[in-house]
Design an enzyme around this catalytic site. Structure first.
Site, mmCIF file in Angstrom:
data_model
loop_
_atom_site.group_PDB
_atom_site.id
_atom_site.type_symbol
_atom_site.label_atom_id
_atom_site.label_comp_id
_atom_site.label_asym_id
_atom_site.label_seq_id
_atom_site.Cartn_x
_atom_site.Cartn_y
_atom_site.Cartn_z
ATOM 1 N N ASP A 330 0.846 -1.184 0.000
ATOM 2 C CA ASP A 330 0.000 0.000 0.000
ATOM 3 C C ASP A 330 0.887 1.241 0.000
ATOM 4 O O ASP A 330 1.873 1.292 0.748
ATOM 5 C CB ASP A 330 -0.877 -0.013 1.263
ATOM 6 C CG ASP A 330 -2.036 0.952 1.210
ATOM 7 O OD1 ASP A 330 -1.891 2.027 0.610
ATOM 8 O OD2 ASP A 330 -3.088 0.635 1.795
ATOM 9 N N ARG A 332 -0.782 4.460 0.013
ATOM 10 C CA ARG A 332 -1.684 5.584 0.280
ATOM 11 C C ARG A 332 -1.193 6.446 1.436
ATOM 12 O O ARG A 332 -1.467 7.632 1.498
ATOM 13 C CB ARG A 332 -3.095 5.065 0.581
ATOM 14 C CG ARG A 332 -3.826 4.571 -0.642
ATOM 15 C CD ARG A 332 -5.159 3.996 -0.267
ATOM 16 N NE ARG A 332 -5.029 2.761 0.511
ATOM 17 C CZ ARG A 332 -6.060 2.063 0.971
ATOM 18 N NH1 ARG A 332 -7.288 2.500 0.760
ATOM 19 N NH2 ARG A 332 -5.871 0.951 1.639
#
Length: 417
Positions: A330, A332
């Site tokens: 990830d 983000r």
């Protein structure tokens, strides 16, 4: 043929300060007032006035360059901002002057006319990085909720035709590099070098202009949707229902059933409408972070890998397949996410419509209280998204019941979902 007769015949490098003095005051991030802080000046008709690295409009800045190259845009064009003022005045709030509270957006970005009027009158090209307007949103899931009497039109928040009334704000990213570096536990020098090298040297000022500590990154921003009075967001006694949602174009727009993104988004909107109708306020913050910020190409490659692996798609290998393709689960990085909440003056969320442990931890860690977390109803989870949900709950997602056995998901240790 260029439409700009005054276009320079030589390239002006920006790796070093321009000669001569500038009428633009230096930026003092977190100063007590906008005037003391100074304006953020990126894309401008006078390059000598720039006081940041990068340009406005995020990733769309490249399209501006194409328009100039094609001769369809005069590079000296200055935006006429007549009648563009926000429909709702947001802030200022105390968080705006806490230097490390907001590091990824310019809290004064929608107030340039009132904050920097004298500089604008003096000819400085200052442009907004935030715009606030009114709108209606019309989604079939809202009409379905009305048909099943889960929602009832009230003429204020929800209209008889099924559309909902919102105040919405578009926000461009504006990074104060010292603060961003601290959020990620690295030095500013390490951050600047990584940004320079991993973008192919796109912005040499990152490593040559230590006097410029604000960066306008070429990435997508976010949009905020408020149901009810936006000013109530700053009042902790007013019940706030909120969701922070990361972009998933395939599901959010086209209804792909391999994930829960659109069902969770529409469920949150329904909850926000209901909360606003009951005397509270609703908030959805939508960030452009497609495919966990890995991009849509990587996202589709992972889909293929998950479906084609031996044994088929499975929860125990859900994150492993992403890491095999992207090298990370990830990108983000929810560390920056709470900034928009602080821009809105939020200090308490009564009902957070999210199961994400990383989002919850980032919000609470930034000083915002969360009273309750609202999971997605089981009946809204598409059949093809069951693998995703099982993997996420085993990896730490909030659940009101027993979480799946995490031992089978030992490969998910890391940044999470």
């Amino acid at each position: 043929m260029s439409t700009d007769a005054a276009s320079p015949r030589h390239i002006r490098l920006t790796s070093h300060p321009a000669p001569g003095s500038s009428p633009v005051p230096p930026l003092e991030w977190g100063a007590p007032s906008a005037a003391e802080r100074g304006p953020v000046i990126g894309t401008t008709t006078n390059r000598l006035h720039r006081n940041v690295v990068g340009t406005h409009s995020g990733s769309y800045g490249v399209y501006r360059a194409l328009a100039v190259a094609a001769g369809s845009l005069n590079r000296q064009h200055r935006a006429d901002l007549t009648d563009t003022a926000p429909t709702d005045s947001i802030g200022p709030y105390p968080q705006w002057t806490e230097a490390e509270r907001i590091v990824s957006i310019d809290p004064w970005g929608a107030k340039i006319a009132e904050a920097f009027g004298p500089l604008i009158e003096a000819g400085i090209d200052i442009r907004p990085s935030i715009a606030v307007t009114k709108a209606h949103i019309d989604m079939p899931e809202i009409r379905t909720a009305i048909a099943f009497q889960r929602l009832v039109p009230d003429g204020r928040v929800l209209l008889e035709n099924g559309s909902a009334v919102v105040t919405k704000a578009a926000i461009e990213p504006v990074w104060w590099l010292p603060g961003v570096a601290k959020r990620f536990g690295c030095t500013e020098a390490e951050l600047r070098r990584a940004l320079f090298e991993e973008t192919g040297g796109m912005y040499p000022e990152l490593v040559t202009r230590s006097d410029l500590d604000v960066f306008l990154p070429p990435i997508g921003g976010q949009t905020v949707y408020v149901f009810g009075d936006p000013h109530d967001l700053a009042h902790p006694e007013v019940p706030l229902t909120a969701r922070v949602h990361d972009e998933c174009n395939g599901s959010d727009v086209f209804g792909s059933d391999i994930c829960t993104c659109r069902p969770y988004l529409t469920h949150a909107i329904e909850e926000c409408i209901r909360g606003a109708q009951q005397g509270g306020v609703g908030l959805v913050s939508y960030s452009r972070k497609e495919g966990r910020a890995l991009g849509e190409v990587t996202k589709f490659l992972v889909y293929n890998a998950r479906k084609r692996q031996v044994g088929g798609d499975s929860a125990d290998k859900y994150f492993l397949r992403t890491e095999c393709v992207a090298g990370v689960q990830d990108m983000r990085f929810q560390e920056l996410m709470p900034d928009v909440l602080h821009w809105l003056g939020v200090r308490r969320i009564h009902r957070l419509v999210s199961m994400s442990n990383l989002k919850f931890d980032a919000i609470v860690g930034s000083g915002i209280a969360v009273d309750a977390r609202i999971p997605i109803p089981d009946e809204l989870i598409p059949a093809d998204a069951q693998v995703e949900m099982q993997a996420k709950m085993a990896a730490g997602y909030f659940t009101e019941g027993a979480a799946p056995d995490a031992d089978a998901l030992s490969t998910t240790k890391g940044r999470g979902l």
